[in-house]
Motif scaffolding. Structure first.
Motif, PDB file in Angstrom:
ATOM      1  N   LYS A   4       0.880  -0.980   0.316  1.00 23.02           N
ATOM      2  CA  LYS A   4      -0.346   0.211   0.314  1.00 23.02           C
ATOM      3  C   LYS A   4       0.607   1.696   0.100  1.00 23.02           C
ATOM      4  O   LYS A   4       0.748   2.321  -0.441  1.00 23.02           O
ATOM      5  N   SER A   5       2.192   1.091   0.913  1.00 21.72           N
ATOM      6  CA  SER A   5       2.934   2.306   0.950  1.00 21.72           C
ATOM      7  C   SER A   5       3.614   2.614  -0.289  1.00 21.72           C
ATOM      8  O   SER A   5       4.675   3.955  -0.806  1.00 21.72           O
ATOM      9  N   TYR A   6       3.651   1.366  -1.320  1.00 20.63           N
ATOM     10  CA  TYR A   6       4.591   1.862  -2.839  1.00 20.63           C
ATOM     11  C   TYR A   6       3.054   3.458  -3.908  1.00 20.63           C
ATOM     12  O   TYR A   6       2.222   2.346  -3.951  1.00 20.63           O
ATOM     13  N   SER A   7       3.723   3.899  -4.630  1.00 18.89           N
ATOM     14  CA  SER A   7       2.738   4.632  -5.767  1.00 18.89           C
ATOM     15  C   SER A   7       2.938   4.328  -6.650  1.00 18.89           C
ATOM     16  O   SER A   7       3.925   3.906  -7.623  1.00 18.89           O
ATOM     17  N   PHE A   8       2.074   3.778  -7.309  1.00 15.51           N
ATOM     18  CA  PHE A   8       2.217   3.336  -9.104  1.00 15.51           C
ATOM     19  C   PHE A   8       1.961   4.569  -9.723  1.00 15.51           C
ATOM     20  O   PHE A   8       2.363   4.294 -11.121  1.00 15.51           O
ATOM     21  N   ASP A   9       1.886   5.844  -9.656  1.00 16.32           N
ATOM     22  CA  ASP A   9       1.505   6.855 -10.404  1.00 16.32           C
ATOM     23  C   ASP A   9       2.607   7.548 -11.772  1.00 16.32           C
ATOM     24  O   ASP A   9       2.956   7.795 -12.762  1.00 16.32           O
ATOM     25  N   SER A  10       3.887   6.750 -11.049  1.00 12.50           N
ATOM     26  CA  SER A  10       4.937   6.832 -12.236  1.00 12.50           C
ATOM     27  C   SER A  10       5.360   6.056 -13.609  1.00 12.50           C
ATOM     28  O   SER A  10       5.995   6.604 -13.774  1.00 12.50           O
ATOM     29  N   PRO A  19      -3.333  -3.547  -6.605  1.00 16.23           N
ATOM     30  CA  PRO A  19      -2.121  -2.491  -6.713  1.00 16.23           C
ATOM     31  C   PRO A  19      -1.143  -3.789  -5.685  1.00 16.23           C
ATOM     32  O   PRO A  19      -1.285  -4.051  -4.415  1.00 16.23           O
ATOM     33  N   CYS A  21       2.278  -5.837  -4.889  1.00 11.31           N
ATOM     34  CA  CYS A  21       3.943  -5.044  -5.443  1.00 11.31           C
ATOM     35  C   CYS A  21       4.759  -6.671  -4.853  1.00 11.31           C
ATOM     36  O   CYS A  21       4.799  -6.267  -3.900  1.00 11.31           O
TER      37      CYS A  21
END
Ligand code: PLP
Length: 398
Positions: A4-10, A19, A21
């Motif tokens: 949950k602490s990963y952001s995938f928007d890059s 979601p 990882c």
């Protein structure tokens, strides 16, 4: 670190991903950032033939990385010579060009066939391909593919790929004319849902292409390297190709593919084909290690045996839950569901720690590591059985 602490928007989005990882893999198991374990019957899309992070590949990579990683494709290196010799020794073909992906190998096969047509068949360039085929995601390989969803994508298409239905020899015969240089197909259409080209069709194609003086090109990117219980799927039918492409399992998880051809077809001239990373020593070391494992006595027989075991278990599930056909060869298997519940089963699998694939909404596909154990097959079918048993619950939540 939590998923949950990963952001995938890059990342550029290219498909819908859950979601989750992943951070670690061992054999048939993957672990996500939350420490949850998943039994993996996708294995990188039939890629990790020896499972996740097998010791032999880790050691081959480590050893080679200290010796030589890349000396430029303008020179020979020891690994490319040795791996090409292994392919020659174990197949019906004599020469190999190494590539970095299946699509690139197929693109090379198309180029080689067109070059051969230019030199030896009065400029013939058309390659007959099959409805529902999947040959990759470059512009030419997308055009060679027969995916209905791609019909209008990235127009204008590369021309020269007339389509025929799989297993229809008469349709192929009728499609051949003076512009035809070859016929290209997968021995089993994996992405289309594990649709088998029959041995009789493949044999018939071999005779027909020989009679007409055109090339038989087999895309063994998914079926090659032991997946069907033989090193190459063409061995089941005895329809020896003129050109074959390999990928996926050849690198056991690293980017490695190959265009393999009969001596007489190899007509590239200097400058016609190439690529910066092609045949680099690091990938060659992995390919050699994969080849050594796969050609050990008994390895392929075990794949065939476990494939039969998997099919028997799936047939039992199919009978119990009123599902459809189980088909495939070796450890490339599909279960027909008769209804469009594949994506929901995949979702439920994720919740329960199981990774399976639904190439079509009414089909599940299983492509575990080739060294998957019977225990793991039992674990997978137990989870799948549970999902099917609780169908009422997850359908209600829809
Ligand atoms: N050909 C077949 C039969 C495949 O299954 C695939 C990949 O799924 C490809 C070609 C494309 O390979 P890659 O994704 O390595 O480009």
């Amino acid at each position: 670190m939590k998923s949950k602490s990963y952001s995938f928007d890059s990342l550029i989005e290219i498909t819908k991903r859950p979601p989750i990882c992943f951070v670690e893999g061992r054999g048939s198991w993957l672990t996500d950032a939350d420490g949850k374990k998943y039994l993996d019957f996708i294995q990188g899309w039939a890629v990790n033939c020896l499972g996740h992070s097998p010791r032999v590949l880790a050691e081959a990579l480590a050893k080679q990385s200290k010796k030589l990683i890349n000396c430029s494709p303008a020179f020979y290196n020891e690994g490319m010579v040795r791996l090409a010799e292994l392919i020659k020794k174990h197949s019906c073909l004599q020469r190999t060009f190494f590539a970095n992906s299946g699509a690139e190998a197929n693109e090379g096969a198309i180029k080689l066939a067109r070059k051969w047509g230019q030199k030896f068949r009065n400029g013939a360039y058309e390659i007959i391909t099959m409805d529902h085929a999947f040959h990759g995601r470059t512009l030419a390989t997308m055009a060679a593919s027969g995916k209905p969803e791609w019909a209008q994508l990235y127009e204008p298409k590369v021309s020269g790929f007339p389509k025929v239905p799989l297993n229809d020899l008469d349709a192929v015969r009728q499609a051949i004319h003076e512009r035809t240089v070859g016929v290209m197909l997968e021995p089993i259409q994996g992405e289309a849902g594990v649709l088998m080209a029959t041995d009789a069709f493949l044999k018939g194609l071999r005779d027909l292409t020989r009679e007409k003086g055109i090339l038989l090109i087999l895309d063994e990117i998914q079926t090659g390297m032991g997946r069907t219980g033989k090193l190459f799927a063409y061995e089941h039918s005895g329809a020896d190709p003129d050109i074959m492409t390999l990928g996926k399992g050849l690198g056991g998880g690293v980017p490695l593919a190959a265009l393999v051809a009969r001596e007489a077809v190899c007509c590239f001239e200097p400058g016609d084909q190439g690529g910066t990373f092609n045949g680099n020593s690091l990938m060659m070391a992995v390919g050699i290690a994969v080849f050594k494992e796969m050609t050990k006595p008994g390895f392929l027989a075990k794949v065939a045996e476990k494939g039969k075991y998997l099919q028997t278990k799936l047939e039992a599930l199919s009978a119990k839950f009123g599902l459809g056909e189980v088909r495939g060869r070796g450890l490339l298997t599909a279960l027909e569901l008769n209804e469009e519940i594949g994506p929901r089963i995949v979702e439920e699998g994720l919740k329960k720690g199981l990774l399976i694939n639904s190439p079509r909404k009414n089909t599940l596909r299983f492509m575990p590591a080739l060294n998957v154990s019977r225990t793991e097959i039992n674990q997978m079918t137990a989870i799948l059985g549970k999902i099917l048993e609780t169908r009422g619950e997850w359908e209600e939540k829809k």
